[in-house]
Design an enzyme around this catalytic site. Structure first.
Site, PDB file in Angstrom:
ATOM      1  CD  GLU A   1      12.093   0.086  10.170  1.00 62.02           C
ATOM      2  OE1 GLU A   1      12.866   0.952  10.615  1.00 62.02           O
ATOM      3  OE2 GLU A   1      12.196  -1.116  10.452  1.00 62.02           O
TER       4      GLU A   1
ATOM      5  N   GLY B   1       6.337   5.127   8.378  1.00 64.61           N
ATOM      6  CA  GLY B   1       5.585   6.387   8.366  1.00 64.61           C
ATOM      7  C   GLY B   1       5.706   7.093   9.702  1.00 64.61           C
ATOM      8  CB  SER B   2       3.707   9.808  11.128  1.00 63.38           C
ATOM      9  OG  SER B   2       2.419   9.221  11.034  1.00 63.38           O
TER      10      SER B   2
ATOM     11  CD  GLU C   1       2.435  11.627  15.010  1.00 64.29           C
ATOM     12  OE1 GLU C   1       2.824  11.317  13.870  1.00 64.29           O
ATOM     13  OE2 GLU C   1       3.159  12.210  15.841  1.00 64.29           O
TER      14      GLU C   1
ATOM     15  N   GLY D   1       1.781   4.955  13.083  1.00 64.19           N
ATOM     16  CA  GLY D   1       2.435   3.710  13.513  1.00 64.19           C
ATOM     17  C   GLY D   1       1.728   3.084  14.703  1.00 64.19           C
TER      18      GLY D   1
ATOM     19  CD  GLU E   1       9.736  12.998  11.623  1.00 66.56           C
ATOM     20  OE1 GLU E   1       8.612  12.530  11.887  1.00 66.56           O
ATOM     21  OE2 GLU E   1      10.609  12.370  11.000  1.00 66.56           O
TER      22      GLU E   1
ATOM     23  CB  CYS F   1      12.722   9.066   8.716  1.00 66.11           C
ATOM     24  SG  CYS F   1      13.679   7.811   7.842  1.00 66.11           S
TER      25      CYS F   1
ATOM     26  CE  LYS G   1      -2.726   3.333   1.744  1.00 66.91           C
ATOM     27  NZ  LYS G   1      -1.826   4.452   1.402  1.00 66.91           N
TER      28      LYS G   1
END
Ligand code: NAD
Length: 496
Positions: free
Chosen positions: A266, A244-245, A247, A249, A399, A300, A191
């Site tokens: 990650e 991804g982020s 949040e 995650g 971040e 990241c 995805k």
């Protein structure tokens, strides 16, 4: 396709001319069952690039079913590892032959400078070949010496594995994610991010052309809260990987927890670079400014907190200000551009918002940053910014994911280490000094998955990469550790 780009390759034009971009399920371009669509845009011009199928939960079911069928029936999971390795090399060959095409699609979709996108696609090829070779040389059956018993262990692939990716390195991260899973004999459902679905769709088509069995690589496209949530909560998924982020995650980890599906995360970072007073100041400024402006700071593992020894602080600041003020911001497909756009308007507002919030909390802007104007392009442009102040400041803690670095001074090694480790993130840091003993000492004590010495953003295959704390779970990316993650262990015992 609305973008008129000078130098567009004919194959890219043909790909983008499709009225609807459809992802791949079971070796076929698939339609969304309810006919849903979304659009993807060129971040540098704001123009529409493509209309893309939006998959709902039912469509994700179909993709997981295709992956399960391929796992059970195509022979992929059970074929000798050298045959599977050969097929992965064939796919890598097909990708390698089309580096300029995929890179241009990626550059347009992600707002990435074309040369950098070519590096990303080449990295995908290297990753796939690395795991294709490795998996052939790892024994999957191991006899155990146990008194009065005959015993052995086996390694089996899990089945369908789900992958959710972000928009910053779409194709490279697909390579990092799916290569070990495929080499181990699993099938995959990918995805991509809704901002950058095109290179994943192109890969689905290439997998077919490369002769991969239908259903081994499936691609589903759509928004995070619908398609992404359906992927992460699917009970048929035997393993999940999310990049991804933090949040999102957490949401993915919760969904996987409900199904007891093992998950790798990650996530984001707030990395530090510790610069001692014995460095070549100009060379270090060059490298750190290069790193924070690379892909417009949407990386990241970037060093976003620059901790500099008091004795060289002013000199270092001068050198950085000079370099940051000269960065040429422009359209990503233009040769003269050093820094392209950020991915979308939301991201641009996020970067600008952190500059405002940081200043309101008392930080000083040494390089002002702010919105950038690129004549003739209605894209999402920002300038690089350099801030200084307390590490308690919001711009030093959270971040930003843009070309913004935050400076602070230190005096002693202990003080520097405490500053590095004063964050919940734990992805990557670097230490810069000509005293390699000191570098090693500090590198080992920085609380994160990855420490670099006199460099930042270093990714040789074979070195495990990953984060801890708010930066992730599972790690081992690009090393043998991840290949082992994609096998489940079975022990067999017979009393004698
Ligand atoms: P994001 O978390 O917003 O989105 C990532 C993916 O998750 C997208 O595909 C999105 O569609 C999907 N998603 C969104 N909501 C979802 C939900 N409820 N359920 C399931 N999936 C959902 O992240 P982003 O903005 O695309 O990427 C930026 C973030 O990614 C930054 O924090 C960055 O540091 C991190 N990142 C980490 C690494 C790493 O290797 N550690 C690499 C690249 C990016």
């Amino acid at each position: 396709m609305a973008t008129a780009t000078v130098g567009l390759l004919p194959a890219v034009g043909k790909f983008l001319d499709k009225s609807l971009q459809q992802p791949w399920i079971g070796g076929k371009a698939a339609s969304a069952s309810e006919g849903g669509t979304f659009e993807t845009h060129d971040p540098g011009s704001g123009e529409k690039l493509a209309t893309v199928s939006h998959f709902n939960a039912r469509d994700v079911d179909a993709a997981v079913a295709a992956a399960q069928r391929a796992f059970d029936k195509s022979g992929w999971a059970t074929m000798p590892p050298n045959e599977r390795g050969a097929m992965l090399h064939r796919l890598a060959d097909e990708v390698e032959r089309r580096i300029p095409i995929i890179a241009q699609i990626e550059a347009l979709d992600a707002g990435k400078i074309e040369g950098q996108a070519q590096g990303d696609v080449a990295n995908f090829v290297a990753t796939m070949r690395y795991y294709a070779d490795m998996a052939q040389h790892i024994g999957r059956r191991n006899t155990l010496a146990v008194k009065s018993h005959e015993a052995w262990t086996m390694r089996h692939p899990w089945g369908p594995c789900g992958f959710i990716f972000p928009w910053n390195f779409p194709f490279l991260l697909i390579g990092w994610g799916i290569s070990p899973a495929l080499a181990a004999g699993n099938t995959v459902v990918i995805k991509p991010a809704e901002d950058t679905p095109l290179s994943a769709i192109y890969l689905g088509q290439l997998a077919k052309e490369a002769g991969m069995p239908d259903g081994v690589i499936n691609v589903v496209t759509g928004l995070g809260e619908t398609t992404g949530a359906a992927v992460s909560s699917h009970p048929g998924m035997r393993r999940m990987s999310f990049t991804g982020s933090p949040e999102v995650g957490r949401l993915v980890a919760e969904a996987c927890g409900r199904n007891l599906t093992p998950v790798k995360l990650e996530l984001g970072g707030k990395g530090a670079a510790v610069v001692f007073d014995d460095v070549d100041v100009k060379a270090t400024a060059d490298k750190l400014v290069g790193a924070i402006t690379f892909h417009t700071g949407q990386v990241c593992c970037d060093a976003t907190r620059w901790l500099v020894h008091r004795r060289v602080y002013d000199q270092f600041v001068d050198e950085c200000v000079k370099r940051m003020s000269q960065v040429r911001v422009g359209y990503q497909m233009q040769d003269s551009t050093q820094m392209g756009p950020v991915v979308n308007e939301k991201q641009r507002k996020r970067v600008l918002g952190y500059l405002d919030k940081g200043v309101r909390e008392g930080a000083r802007l040494l390089v002002e940053g702010g919105a950038a104007d690129v004549p003739g392009k209605a894209g999402h442009y920002v300038k690089p910014a350099l801030m200084e102040g307390s590490l308690e400041n919001v711009a030093a803690r959270e971040e930003i994911f843009g070309p913004v670095a935050y400076l602070a001074k230190f005096e002693t090694e202990d003080e520097a280490l405490a500053m590095v480790n004063s964050t919940d993130y734990g992805l990557a840091n670097s230490v810069w000094s000509s005293d390699l003993g000191r570098c090693g000492r500090i590198a080992e004590q920085m609380r994160a998955g990855n420490s670099w010495i006199n460099a930042h953003n270093v990714f040789p295959h074979g070195v495990p990469y990953g984060g801890i704390g708010k930066s992730g779970l599972g790690g081992g990316v690009n090393s043998p550790e991840t290949l082992f993650d994609y096998w489940r262990s079975v022990s067999v015992v017979r009393p004698l």
